[in-house]
Structure formats: structure tokens, C-alpha cells
Design an enzyme around this catalytic site. Structure first.
Site, PDB file in Angstrom:
ATOM      1  N   GLU A 158       0.820  -1.213   0.000  1.00 54.32           N
ATOM      2  CA  GLU A 158       0.000   0.000   0.000  1.00 54.32           C
ATOM      3  C   GLU A 158       0.856   1.266   0.000  1.00 54.32           C
ATOM      4  O   GLU A 158       1.788   1.402   0.789  1.00 54.32           O
ATOM      5  CB  GLU A 158      -0.908   0.025   1.232  1.00 54.32           C
ATOM      6  CG  GLU A 158      -1.811   1.253   1.289  1.00 54.32           C
ATOM      7  CD  GLU A 158      -2.621   1.345   2.565  1.00 54.32           C
ATOM      8  OE1 GLU A 158      -3.421   2.292   2.680  1.00 54.32           O
ATOM      9  OE2 GLU A 158      -2.447   0.486   3.443  1.00 54.32           O
ATOM     10  N   GLU A 256     -11.652   3.072   2.783  1.00 50.61           N
ATOM     11  CA  GLU A 256     -10.699   3.152   3.883  1.00 50.61           C
ATOM     12  C   GLU A 256     -10.765   4.568   4.431  1.00 50.61           C
ATOM     13  O   GLU A 256      -9.822   5.351   4.352  1.00 50.61           O
ATOM     14  CB  GLU A 256      -9.294   2.809   3.368  1.00 50.61           C
ATOM     15  CG  GLU A 256      -8.246   2.635   4.442  1.00 50.61           C
ATOM     16  CD  GLU A 256      -8.233   1.270   5.077  1.00 50.61           C
ATOM     17  OE1 GLU A 256      -7.337   1.006   5.887  1.00 50.61           O
ATOM     18  OE2 GLU A 256      -9.118   0.448   4.764  1.00 50.61           O
TER      19      GLU A 256
END
Length: 276
Positions: A158, A256
């Protein structure tokens, strides 16, 4: 407690070309984790978790039997990509994470450029990433990809931002993470492309998605500023969703981000934007 949706687990979160997931760590935060998972399942989205060591795995497994589908989780507990001791810790905790992922049916395990503390800050901050550090990171990720291949799970690296949330994290930019994934070039290592972080650090999101498309394992979203659901900030997420559909992305999109107000409404806004 809301009634659990009757959608088949295999179809949970499917909206057109995308599968939608929501982080249980960032919505319904006033509720116990088990209730968060139930609420998200009732809203017909998949569920993302972070550090599995902070959860009761027996409870998560029972919720899976009730119909919850877990999309991703943190793929390590400690460690990093470069320093030999940190690499050893990373590989060992990744192996432990794989066993949990298999137990809960989780297909993607998330990694970062280095170990993060409970505040999202690097355990060992780095100001300058050197050439030898890049080489070491690639070698470590090659071993991670092999672990994923052995157990049929995908590790996803990520991107983060260093300007607001994660100062001092090496290999933070989307371009950095993409470069590492491309260098390893193995199917069990992919990019977790977080567009919230990318907007802060790089921008030009649609072209970034287009460039990264063959390497994306999942896309995460939240708006800027504030890190709340799409529609609360400056990112034109309807245009992003349309472009992703047109370029052929048919994977998972994960919220998120925090709820700006009512969590159910935040999830519905997220769903509306990515219904194309």
C-alpha cells in the site's frame, strides 16, 4: 441489531464491475468490532480489518459463518523491508498472518514500506531512501511473493502519504510501491492503490490508475481533506469510478475512510458513487 443481508457470500459487495468493501476499523467506531462486522454485512459490503492480533479470531470466524466476507487484513505485525533483523521479523509475522488469512478466508494481506506503530507512524523513520535500500526491498518482496504463492494468497503493498498521516515512511508514494511491485513481477504481490494517500502525495489519479492497472490488487478510497467517504472533499470520485470501469478494472474498491456523519449513510454514499 440489523437483519443480516441474504446476499450469497460469494456475491457479497458486488456492484456492477466492482466488489465493494469497507474498513471495520474506521466506521461504526462506537460499536464493538463484531457489531461493526454485522452492520457492514447487513449493508452488503465486504469487511476489511487491520492488525489481526487485536481481534478475537474465534468471533471473526463465527461472523464468517453468519455471512461476513473479509476482503483484506494487515499481512504483518512487525518488521520492515530493508534491515536484516526487520526483514526476519516481517517474514515471520507474514507467515503467521497467512495462517490467519486462510482461517478467515481473506485473499489479500496488506504491507507497507516499513513497520508502523499504533498511530500509523514508522517505527524507524527514514528521510532518504538509498539505492541499496531499494535493492533490499525488492529482495524481501520477492520472498513475500513466494510465501503468497505457496499459500495462494496475495500480498498487496500500500502507498501512503508522508505529508499528513505517515511522515518518515520509506517507499511511500504510489510510484514507489508500483516500482517495487513491477520489479518483483510476481502474481502474488500486487499494489494496494490508496487514492486518498495518492491525492495528497501525487494527484492525477485517473492516469495513476491507468498506469498501475495491470499491477493493482485492490483500490482504496477516501476523500481529501478529512479522509471521509466520497463526496465530502475535493476528489471527483464519480469521474474516477467511470474511468475505472472504462479501463476495465473489475476488482475490489475499499472504503478506507471515516464516516462524516451517519455510518450507514456514508456506506450508501460510497456505494452510490461506485455504482456505474
Amino acid at each position: 441489531m440489523p437483519e443480516v443481508a441474504t446476499t450469497l457470500a460469494t456475491d457479497r459487495g458486488r456492484v456492477g464491475p466492482f466488489t465493494l468493501a469497507v474498513s471495520s476499523e474506521m466506521v461504526f467506531v462506537d460499536l464493538p468490532v463484531a457489531e461493526r462486522v454485522r452492520r457492514l454485512t447487513a449493508l452488503d459490503v465486504q469487511v476489511e480489518i487491520w492488525d489481526w492480533t487485536r481481534h478475537d479470531l474465534d468471533t471473526l470466524e463465527r461472523l464468517r459463518d453468519e455471512g461476513a466476507v473479509y476482503s483484506s487484513m494487515t499481512g504483518y505485525v512487525i518488521g520492515g523491508l530493508v534491515d536484516p533483523d526487520a526483514v526476519g521479523d516481517l517474514l515471520a509475522s507474514a507467515a503467521r498472518s497467512v495462517e490467519v488469512a486462510k482461517r478467515l478466508g481473506i485473499p489479500r494481506l496488506n504491507l507497507h514500506g516499513t513497520g508502523l506503530d499504533s498511530q500509523g507512524l514508522p517505527v524507524v523513520p527514514v528521510e532518504t531512501v538509498t539505492g541499496p535500500m531499494w535493492v533490499a526491498a525488492v529482495r524481501t518482496l520477492e520472498r513475500i511473493a513466494q510465501l503468497g504463492e505457496q499459500h495462494d494468497v496475495t500480498f498487496v503493498l500500500e502507498n501512503l502519504n508522508t505529508a499528513v498521516d505517515h511522515p518518515g515512511v520509506p517507499f511511500a508514494r504510489a510510484a514507489d510501491c508500483l516500482g517495487l511491485v513491477q520489479a518483483v513481477n510476481k502474481p502474488h504481490l500486487r499494489l494496494m492503490l490508496d487514492l486518498y494517500h495518492a491525492q495528497i502525495g501525487e494527484g492525477n489519479l485517473i492516469e495513476l490508475c491507468r498506469r498501475a492497472l495491470p499491477w493493482i490488487g485492490e483500490i482504496q478510497v477516501a476523500d481529501v481533506p478529512g479522509r471521509c467517504e466520497p463526496g465530502t472533499g475535493e476528489i471527483a470520485y464519480p469521474a474516477v469510478a467511470k474511468a475505472l470501469n472504462e479501463m476495465g478494472y473489475a476488482g475490489t474498491v475499499g472504503l478506507e475512510g471515516f464516516a462524516s456523519d451517519d455510518p450507514e449513510q456514508a456506506v450508501r454514499r460510497f456505494r452510490d458513487v461506485f455504482t456505474v
